[in-house]
Design an enzyme around this catalytic site. Sequence first.
Site, short mmCIF file in Angstrom:
data_model
loop_
_atom_site.label_atom_id
_atom_site.label_comp_id
_atom_site.label_asym_id
_atom_site.label_seq_id
_atom_site.Cartn_x
_atom_site.Cartn_y
_atom_site.Cartn_z
N ASP A 59 -9.79 5.41 2.34
CA ASP A 59 -8.33 5.26 2.41
C ASP A 59 -8.03 4.36 3.62
O ASP A 59 -8.35 4.73 4.76
CB ASP A 59 -7.70 6.65 2.60
CG ASP A 59 -6.18 6.60 2.69
OD1 ASP A 59 -5.62 5.53 3.02
OD2 ASP A 59 -5.55 7.63 2.46
N ASN A 86 -5.15 -6.39 0.58
CA ASN A 86 -4.48 -6.33 -0.72
C ASN A 86 -4.00 -4.93 -1.07
O ASN A 86 -3.01 -4.79 -1.79
CB ASN A 86 -5.43 -6.86 -1.80
CG ASN A 86 -4.96 -6.51 -3.19
OD1 ASN A 86 -4.03 -7.13 -3.72
ND2 ASN A 86 -5.56 -5.50 -3.81
N TYR A 150 10.16 -0.52 -0.18
CA TYR A 150 8.99 -1.37 -0.49
C TYR A 150 9.23 -2.79 0.04
O TYR A 150 8.37 -3.36 0.72
CB TYR A 150 8.76 -1.38 -2.00
CG TYR A 150 7.66 -2.30 -2.48
CD1 TYR A 150 6.32 -2.01 -2.24
CD2 TYR A 150 7.96 -3.47 -3.18
CE1 TYR A 150 5.31 -2.86 -2.70
CE2 TYR A 150 6.96 -4.31 -3.64
CZ TYR A 150 5.64 -4.01 -3.39
OH TYR A 150 4.64 -4.85 -3.84
N GLY A 151 10.42 -3.35 -0.26
CA GLY A 151 10.72 -4.70 0.19
C GLY A 151 10.67 -4.81 1.70
O GLY A 151 10.16 -5.80 2.25
N1 LIG Z 1 1.77 -5.98 -9.44
C1 LIG Z 1 2.79 -6.65 -8.94
O1 LIG Z 1 3.73 -7.00 -9.65
C2 LIG Z 1 2.79 -7.03 -7.49
C3 LIG Z 1 3.71 -7.98 -7.07
C4 LIG Z 1 3.74 -8.36 -5.73
C5 LIG Z 1 2.85 -7.81 -4.85
N2 LIG Z 1 1.95 -6.87 -5.28
C6 LIG Z 1 1.01 -6.33 -4.27
O2 LIG Z 1 -0.30 -6.58 -4.72
C7 LIG Z 1 -1.19 -5.60 -4.14
C8 LIG Z 1 -2.07 -5.02 -5.22
O3 LIG Z 1 -1.27 -4.30 -6.13
P1 LIG Z 1 -1.56 -4.22 -7.70
O4 LIG Z 1 -0.32 -4.63 -8.38
O5 LIG Z 1 -2.82 -4.88 -8.02
O6 LIG Z 1 -1.63 -2.63 -7.90
P2 LIG Z 1 -2.84 -1.64 -8.22
O7 LIG Z 1 -3.59 -2.06 -9.42
O8 LIG Z 1 -2.23 -0.29 -8.19
O9 LIG Z 1 -3.79 -1.87 -6.98
C9 LIG Z 1 -3.66 -1.26 -5.75
C10 LIG Z 1 -5.07 -1.06 -5.25
O10 LIG Z 1 -5.02 -0.61 -3.90
C11 LIG Z 1 -5.84 0.53 -3.75
N3 LIG Z 1 -5.20 1.38 -2.77
C12 LIG Z 1 -3.95 1.89 -2.79
N4 LIG Z 1 -3.73 2.65 -1.71
C13 LIG Z 1 -4.87 2.61 -0.98
C14 LIG Z 1 -5.27 3.20 0.23
N5 LIG Z 1 -4.44 4.00 0.93
N6 LIG Z 1 -6.52 2.96 0.70
C15 LIG Z 1 -7.36 2.17 0.01
N7 LIG Z 1 -7.04 1.57 -1.15
C16 LIG Z 1 -5.81 1.81 -1.65
C17 LIG Z 1 -5.93 1.19 -5.13
O11 LIG Z 1 -7.18 1.83 -5.34
P3 LIG Z 1 -7.35 3.42 -5.11
O12 LIG Z 1 -6.21 4.07 -5.83
O13 LIG Z 1 -8.69 3.73 -5.68
O14 LIG Z 1 -7.30 3.61 -3.63
C18 LIG Z 1 -5.83 -0.01 -6.06
O15 LIG Z 1 -7.10 -0.53 -6.39
C19 LIG Z 1 -0.28 -4.59 -3.44
O16 LIG Z 1 -0.25 -4.86 -2.06
C20 LIG Z 1 1.07 -4.84 -4.08
O17 LIG Z 1 2.12 -4.45 -3.22
C21 LIG Z 1 1.89 -6.48 -6.57
#
Ligand SMILES: NC(=O)c1ccc[n+]([C@@H]2O[C@H](COP(=O)([O-])OP(=O)(O)OC[C@H]3O[C@@H](n4cnc5c(N)ncnc54)[C@H](OP(=O)(O)O)[C@@H]3O)[C@@H](O)[C@H]2O)c1
Length: 248
Positions: A59, A86, A150-151
């Site tokens: 984590d 990320n 979040y923003g």
């Molecule tokens: N999807 C979108 O539309 C979007 C748009 C703009 C920005 N983003 C940003 O892109 C990034 C990735 O998001 P995503 O959309 O790919 O979502 P996602 O598939 O839910 O990926 C998030 C990843 O982060 C890991 N994670 C979450 N909390 C954690 C923690 N406390 N410690 C370690 N790992 C952690 C999760 O794995 P575990 O659960 O196994 O820990 C998961 O693999 C984020 O920063 C998000 O804010 C996403």
Amino acid sequence: MTLAGKSVIVTGAGTGIGLGITETLLADGANVTVVGRREEPLRTLADKYGDAVNVVTQDVSAPGAGERIVAAATRAFGGVDSVVNNAGLARFGRLDTIDPDLFDAMFAVNVKAPAELIRCALPQLKAHHGSVVNISSVGGALSMPGRSFYGATKAALNSLTRSLARELAPDVRVNALMPGPVDTPMWNETGLDAAGTDRLRDELTASTPMGRFGRGEEIGTWVRLLLDPDVSGWVTGAVVPVDGGRTT
Ligand SMILES: NC(=O)c1ccc[n+]([C@@H]2O[C@H](COP(=O)([O-])OP(=O)(O)OC[C@H]3O[C@@H](n4cnc5c(N)ncnc54)[C@H](OP(=O)(O)O)[C@@H]3O)[C@@H](O)[C@H]2O)c1
């Protein structure tokens, strides 16, 4: 293969955007320390790519996480050249209904953990003239009714990026990407119900000039460019929208 043999840490590497980033960097020859809380998606990467993948189940917001991640990357690959922050937490809701504790939870993962990982990797990043990419969001630049906490955390991450870029230059470059909406598992875990999620996804598709959600690998390509000193050696403090035109 511009990143051949480079040691890169990617947090949240097992799913979504992190998976797209990791597979892009591996294809370019990097060795990647993949970080997340669940072992299984990370293990799948290790099974597919072998010794180029170093699994760290962690984590990122836990005390001491930064030290442990950097130590594991150093043991596996002899040092750290780059960090991709990320991992992120996205919980949506209007101010009068959202659980106020979620602000602290998102700040811990989206802002404090990236800062701490950069701090812990700093001696290695300086020694290798390394590079950091923070995965922010268009939410850090746009008004976000219904997603204000979040923003705000992503705006803080943009600010951290710009300040550290100046502080750490010329040894270490620090940049951020602001993805627009990308199709990932995040959309199943925002706290909105199914109808609210569908409504928001339709709204976002309509307000994105390119008319669709992005893909993880479309973010990965930009991470690769920002890590490559031959392309981006004179780029630091940039907060780059990769968003299908959503911030225009
Ligand atoms: N999807 C979108 O539309 C979007 C748009 C703009 C920005 N983003 C940003 O892109 C990034 C990735 O998001 P995503 O959309 O790919 O979502 P996602 O598939 O839910 O990926 C998030 C990843 O982060 C890991 N994670 C979450 N909390 C954690 C923690 N406390 N410690 C370690 N790992 C952690 C999760 O794995 P575990 O659960 O196994 O820990 C998961 O693999 C984020 O920063 C998000 O804010 C996403």
